[in-house]
Enzyme design. Structure first.
Site, PDB file in Angstrom:
ATOM      1  CD  GLU A 154       6.091  27.131 -10.900  1.00  0.00           C
ATOM      2  OE1 GLU A 154       5.319  26.772 -10.006  1.00  0.00           O
ATOM      3  OE2 GLU A 154       6.580  26.341 -11.752  1.00  0.00           O
ATOM      4  CB  THR A 177       5.657  42.365  -6.229  1.00  0.00           C
ATOM      5  OG1 THR A 177       5.835  42.453  -7.643  1.00  0.00           O
ATOM      6  CG2 THR A 177       5.682  43.768  -5.647  1.00  0.00           C
ATOM      7  N   GLY A 233      -5.961  42.379 -10.063  1.00  0.00           N
ATOM      8  CA  GLY A 233      -4.638  42.970 -10.230  1.00  0.00           C
ATOM      9  C   GLY A 233      -4.551  43.859 -11.449  1.00  0.00           C
ATOM     10  NE  ARG A 254      14.827  74.757 -23.468  1.00  0.00           N
ATOM     11  CZ  ARG A 254      16.122  74.999 -23.401  1.00  0.00           C
ATOM     12  NH1 ARG A 254      16.602  75.760 -22.420  1.00  0.00           N
ATOM     13  NH2 ARG A 254      16.956  74.495 -24.287  1.00  0.00           N
ATOM     14  CD  GLU A 291      -0.500  41.910 -11.648  1.00  0.00           C
ATOM     15  OE1 GLU A 291       0.639  41.545 -12.023  1.00  0.00           O
ATOM     16  OE2 GLU A 291      -0.693  42.420 -10.542  1.00  0.00           O
TER      17      GLU A 291
END
Length: 380
Positions: A127, A158, A242, A268, A363
């Site tokens: 909240e 979510t 979670g 590279r 979480e």
């Protein structure tokens, strides 16, 4: 504990990897740039069963174990952490508590829809005034005949705006503190449930984070999850699940960053040699690989112990704490190796670097995980 994956685990991982590379990765940049919820991808994930990976087969799920689950979230996160977040929330924070705490009627009615992707779920605990201190939430649920009337606000939710089922936590007996919190299965949309604008974050774009208000929202008594006053216990149990999913998400971020760094360092050239010929780059890549393997081992161990029922709250807390640190460290190191190209918008490493930070926050922040771990150590 056998650290080798079974043939079934490897087959399932490879199936999810193929899905991620073919269906998720091609749209990952667009999802991020437009903050676009990937309806088509989630629909396809549902048809594959990925929204109900650990939901028992008798309720429409895949009936997989937690090791399969973390392998799937890792693979999807390599392609798009925000897509993985949507899938993780539905599995860990909606289906799992419903399986564990729901009545037979609730499981039979709701799980087949959630596991198939016909419905999507949200977990509404946070909240505006209650984040880490979840026990201080102000949302109330007052009994009125055969219903509860819920009033309050939730934030950082979510999948909100796409959800058909929201697990809402509210105080039914405020004077009892955390023992006065209850959990409710709220159907959406509802005229008494008012959503606000999508919250735009620096990362995890496309996962539809929203705030919403409940104004005299009527919920039937049969939609209470568990018993009155068990909401805080249900919330903490769900967050443990979670955390395992977020740990796997962080691992996927780190793995993708390492893959991009390896490819770039090999191609590279500077001073007439590939970057990978320089010891400084080699050592950085080695450290990145070590950190990833350490996090992976801890996640698999936590999943194994949780599956066996021998885990303590510190197991997923340790996994999330380490994996989120590794995600930030490795994505940062990858960006350093890619240099200016990694810093540019459109670079996958730039996106992974932005996505990684939230894994230390939701979480439960990293310091909350340390609190959980320390409490466990000191209680021995």
């Amino acid at each position: 504990m056998d650290l080798d994956l079974t043939k079934g685990h490897r087959t399932f991982r490879d199936k999810v990897r193929h899905f991620s590379e073919e269906e998720v990765l091609p749209v990952a940049r667009e999802i991020d740039e437009k903050d676009l919820f990937p309806d088509d991808v989630i629909t396809k994930a549902g048809k594959m069963g990925l929204l109900g990976i650990i939901t028992p087969k008798e309720y429409g799920g895949m009936g997989k174990d937690l090791i399969s689950y973390v392998l799937a979230i890792e693979e999807i996160s390599k392609a798009s952490p925000s897509v993985a977040l949507t899938i993780s929330v539905n599995n860990s924070l909606i289906c799992s508590p419903l399986v564990h705490f729901g009545s037979e009627e609730q499981k039979t009615e709701y799980l087949p829809k959630l596991a198939s992707g016909e419905w999507l779920g949200s977990f509404a605990l946070t909240e505006p005034g209650a984040g880490t201190d979840a026990g201080s939430l102000s949302t109330t649920a007052n009994r009125e005949n055969d219903s509860y009337i819920i009033n309050g606000s939730k934030m950082f939710i979510t999948n909100m705006g796409k959800s058909s089922m929201i697990l809402v936590f509210a105080k039914t007996s405020p004077e009892k503190g955390t023992r006065g919190i209850s959990a409710f299965l709220v159907r959406a949309p509802d005229n008494a449930l008012v959503t606000e604008a999508v919250l735009e974050g620096m990362g995890m774009r496309g996962s539809q984070q929203m705030s919403f208000q409940m104004k005299n929202l009527r919920v039937p008594i049969q939609n209470m999850l568990g018993k009155e006053g068990e909401g805080f216990k249900i919330g903490l149990w769900s967050l443990n699940m979670g955390r395992l999913g977020i740990a796997a998400q962080a691992l996927g971020i780190a793995q993708a960053a390492l893959e991009d760094a390896l490819e770039y360092a090999s191609k590279r050239e500077q001073f007439g040699r590939p970057l990978s010929d320089f010891q400084a780059i080699q050592f950085r890549l080695a450290d990145m690989a070590i950190e990833i393997e350490a996090a992976k081992s801890m996640i698999i161990r936590a999943a194994w112990r949780m599956e066996k029922g021998s885990a303590s709250p510190s197991d997923p807390a340790m996994a999330k704490l380490l994996a989120s640190h590794v995600a930030i460290k490795v994505s940062g190191d990858a960006l350093t190796i890619l240099g200016g190209r990694g810093y540019l918008k459109g670079s996958r490493v730039e996106k992974l670097y932005r996505d990684a930070k939230i894994t230390e926050i939701y979480e439960g922040t990293s310091d909350v995980q340390r609190m959980i771990i320390a409490r466990q150590l000191l209680s021995r």
